[in-house]
Design a protein around this motif. Sequence first.
Motif: not given
Length: 238
Positions: A148-167
């Motif tokens: 969606c327009l204005g959506a968080n970047s991918e690594h932050l979307q992951l973090f908001n689901h308690r996932l820490f991105s490796s990149s």
Amino acid sequence: MVCVFPSMVMAFTDYLKGQNDYLRQFLGYENTYLNHLLNLEIPPTNLSCDSCSSFEARFRCLDCYGRRWLCQGCLIDCHIHHPFHRPQQWKDGSFENVSLCDLGYVFKLGHLSSSRSCPEDDDMFGDRRMTVIHVNGIFEHCVRFCKCLGANSEHLQLFNHRLFSSSFDRPETAFTLDVLEYYGIDSMECKTSAQSFFQKLRRVTNNAFPDDVPVRYNCHLFYSILLLIFNNRTDTTS
Ligand SMILES: [Zn+2]
Ligand SMILES: [Zn+2]
Ligand SMILES: [Zn+2]
């Protein structure tokens, strides 16, 4: 001075006696337990799905409570909020591990909390196959980011689901916060190295062939992330 030696001997004797009694009792149940263990490895006589009853079912889940027997559609429906469960399929006379991802499960990010679907949900070509590491193993998932327009970047979307991105650019691997916390406790209490912990997770995923577990990174990256997190925590708490 009170001599504590006799009481210690008595306590130890009681302990051994209790242990021996337990083992002796168990021997009386040994064959019964073996029979029940074997019964857990056969499908029910009625193969219809426990949820919809309309299809022949071939799946069970080792992590769901209770012994439910499900068709593929109901299995996926039941696991919308349980992406780290490990289903098995009855195939050619035995149970085989299968992944939710291979059965059609899509790991959606962005709109689950508000019960709304992302307008881009039908864009299957935008899905990305990622490796996600949790306390009970290493999983492959088809991840659908919110576009969606204005959506968080991918690594932050992951973090908001308690996932820490490796990149931070184009994530292909992520760790749950649970597994990072679990590793912190494991290394503190059991002195486990990052390499051993990583190898343990591969064996939990596939005990017979741990080297077959697909990974998109090596354990050095895992080690770097752990150092980053736990060193920072030490800095802030010291
Ligand atoms: Zn069903
Ligand atoms: Zn389950
Ligand atoms: Zn969206």
